[in-house]
Design a protein around this motif. Structure first.
Motif, PDB file in Angstrom:
ATOM      1  N   VAL A  11     -59.386  32.816  10.614  1.00 15.90           N
ATOM      2  CA  VAL A  11     -60.173  34.171  10.731  1.00 15.90           C
ATOM      3  C   VAL A  11     -59.769  34.656  12.194  1.00 15.90           C
ATOM      4  CG1 VAL A  11     -62.329  35.391  10.448  1.00 15.90           C
ATOM      5  CG2 VAL A  11     -61.855  33.224   9.358  1.00 15.90           C
ATOM      6  N   LEU A  12     -58.873  35.551  12.018  1.00 13.64           N
ATOM      7  CA  LEU A  12     -58.529  36.289  13.377  1.00 13.64           C
ATOM      8  C   LEU A  12     -59.075  37.585  13.600  1.00 13.64           C
ATOM      9  CD1 LEU A  12     -54.637  35.908  12.709  1.00 13.64           C
ATOM     10  CD2 LEU A  12     -56.228  34.322  13.783  1.00 13.64           C
ATOM     11  N   ALA A  13     -59.291  38.043  14.833  1.00 13.84           N
ATOM     12  CA  ALA A  13     -59.883  39.167  15.028  1.00 13.84           C
ATOM     13  C   ALA A  13     -58.880  40.275  15.070  1.00 13.84           C
ATOM     14  CB  ALA A  13     -60.212  39.293  16.837  1.00 13.84           C
ATOM     15  N   SER A  14     -59.618  41.544  14.559  1.00 14.48           N
ATOM     16  CA  SER A  14     -58.839  42.623  14.257  1.00 14.48           C
ATOM     17  C   SER A  14     -59.566  43.986  14.827  1.00 14.48           C
ATOM     18  CB  SER A  14     -58.916  42.986  12.859  1.00 14.48           C
ATOM     19  OG  SER A  14     -58.507  44.407  12.503  1.00 14.48           O
ATOM     20  N   GLU A  61     -56.132  38.394  21.871  1.00 16.36           N
ATOM     21  CA  GLU A  61     -55.131  37.965  22.590  1.00 16.36           C
ATOM     22  C   GLU A  61     -55.030  36.471  22.948  1.00 16.36           C
ATOM     23  OE1 GLU A  61     -55.211  40.929  25.813  1.00 16.36           O
ATOM     24  OE2 GLU A  61     -54.047  42.314  24.737  1.00 16.36           O
ATOM     25  N   HIS A  62     -56.119  35.889  22.850  1.00 10.58           N
ATOM     26  CA  HIS A  62     -56.245  34.493  22.959  1.00 10.58           C
ATOM     27  C   HIS A  62     -56.475  33.554  21.902  1.00 10.58           C
ATOM     28  CE1 HIS A  62     -57.213  36.149  26.879  1.00 10.58           C
ATOM     29  NE2 HIS A  62     -56.873  35.235  27.674  1.00 10.58           N
ATOM     30  N   THR A  63     -56.036  34.145  20.924  1.00 10.13           N
ATOM     31  CA  THR A  63     -56.176  33.447  19.471  1.00 10.13           C
ATOM     32  C   THR A  63     -54.528  33.390  18.993  1.00 10.13           C
ATOM     33  OG1 THR A  63     -58.068  34.553  19.241  1.00 10.13           O
ATOM     34  CG2 THR A  63     -57.159  33.623  17.250  1.00 10.13           C
ATOM     35  N   SER A  64     -54.466  32.351  18.257  1.00  3.24           N
ATOM     36  CA  SER A  64     -53.073  31.969  17.555  1.00  3.24           C
ATOM     37  C   SER A  64     -53.487  31.352  16.167  1.00  3.24           C
ATOM     38  CB  SER A  64     -52.178  31.274  18.390  1.00  3.24           C
ATOM     39  OG  SER A  64     -52.550  29.778  18.698  1.00  3.24           O
ATOM     40  N   VAL A 101     -44.628  35.500  16.141  1.00  4.33           N
ATOM     41  CA  VAL A 101     -44.848  37.131  15.831  1.00  4.33           C
ATOM     42  C   VAL A 101     -46.164  37.262  16.464  1.00  4.33           C
ATOM     43  CG1 VAL A 101     -45.350  38.572  13.828  1.00  4.33           C
ATOM     44  CG2 VAL A 101     -43.715  36.966  13.736  1.00  4.33           C
ATOM     45  N   ILE A 102     -46.593  38.216  17.346  1.00  8.29           N
ATOM     46  CA  ILE A 102     -47.690  38.864  17.767  1.00  8.29           C
ATOM     47  C   ILE A 102     -47.961  40.032  16.876  1.00  8.29           C
ATOM     48  CG2 ILE A 102     -48.684  39.542  19.995  1.00  8.29           C
ATOM     49  CD1 ILE A 102     -47.001  37.960  21.726  1.00  8.29           C
ATOM     50  N   ASN A 107     -53.005  38.873  18.396  1.00  8.04           N
ATOM     51  CA  ASN A 107     -53.103  37.649  17.616  1.00  8.04           C
ATOM     52  C   ASN A 107     -51.656  36.955  17.591  1.00  8.04           C
ATOM     53  OD1 ASN A 107     -56.048  37.244  16.618  1.00  8.04           O
ATOM     54  ND2 ASN A 107     -55.465  39.091  15.573  1.00  8.04           N
ATOM     55  N   LEU A 108     -51.169  35.781  18.055  1.00 13.38           N
ATOM     56  CA  LEU A 108     -50.025  35.047  17.704  1.00 13.38           C
ATOM     57  C   LEU A 108     -50.050  34.236  16.835  1.00 13.38           C
ATOM     58  CD1 LEU A 108     -47.472  33.960  19.062  1.00 13.38           C
ATOM     59  CD2 LEU A 108     -48.686  32.193  20.302  1.00 13.38           C
ATOM     60  N   LEU A 109     -49.193  34.710  15.718  1.00 14.92           N
ATOM     61  CA  LEU A 109     -48.812  33.677  14.757  1.00 14.92           C
ATOM     62  C   LEU A 109     -47.552  32.820  14.839  1.00 14.92           C
ATOM     63  CD1 LEU A 109     -49.105  36.521  12.106  1.00 14.92           C
ATOM     64  CD2 LEU A 109     -50.705  34.736  12.410  1.00 14.92           C
ATOM     65  N   LYS A 110     -47.619  31.622  14.793  1.00 17.81           N
ATOM     66  CA  LYS A 110     -46.537  30.863  15.029  1.00 17.81           C
ATOM     67  C   LYS A 110     -46.452  30.137  13.518  1.00 17.81           C
ATOM     68  CE  LYS A 110     -48.394  28.958  19.335  1.00 17.81           C
ATOM     69  NZ  LYS A 110     -48.676  27.656  20.037  1.00 17.81           N
ATOM     70  N   PHE A 111     -44.913  30.469  13.208  1.00 17.66           N
ATOM     71  CA  PHE A 111     -44.345  29.983  11.944  1.00 17.66           C
ATOM     72  C   PHE A 111     -43.679  28.831  11.937  1.00 17.66           C
ATOM     73  CE2 PHE A 111     -45.183  34.570  11.162  1.00 17.66           C
ATOM     74  CZ  PHE A 111     -46.220  34.451   9.916  1.00 17.66           C
TER      75      PHE A 111
END
Length: 115
Positions: A11-14, A61-64, A101-102, A107-111
């Motif tokens: 659950v990411l911040a928007s 910005e501190h979430t991934s 991907v940011i 939010n940072l997504l690491k695939f």
């Protein structure tokens, strides 16, 4: 008998639910499962991501989020074709080939996939 845990859902911040929806659907190829004034759910293949409306950019910005994939190179090609400017996937010392991907809110997504 122990309780079973079937999956996790980040659950990411928007900062703007509509902007998150447009980025994840139009750029990352997710489908909208539900959108509300302060909450969003998107899905793609076996992945599901939720978003909550947040007023503080520093939280995002501190979430991934780590997303397992079977093809970082194919995903890189797909996302760059959709207009994202990304660095190519890299093999990390822990044995994963990763693509980063940011999103527009930080939010940072690491695939990742096994190298």
């Amino acid at each position: 008998m122990s309780a079973r845990i079937d999956s996790t859902v980040p659950v990411l911040a928007s900062l703007d639910i509509r902007e998150s929806r447009d980025f994840y659907v139009d750029r990352l190829g997710f489908a909208e499962r539900g959108m509300y004034d302060d909450y969003l759910i998107v899905v793609r293949d076996g992945a599901e991501i939720h978003f909550w409306l947040c007023e503080e950019r520093r939280i995002a910005e501190h979430t991934s989020c780590y997303v397992r994939t079977a093809g970082t190179d194919a995903l890189f090609a797909e996302l760059t074709k959709a207009g994202l400017v990304l660095r190519p996937p890299v093999v990390q010392p822990w044995g994963m080939k990763e693509l980063y991907v940011i999103d527009p809110h930080g939010n940072l997504l690491k695939f990742g996939e096994p190298a």
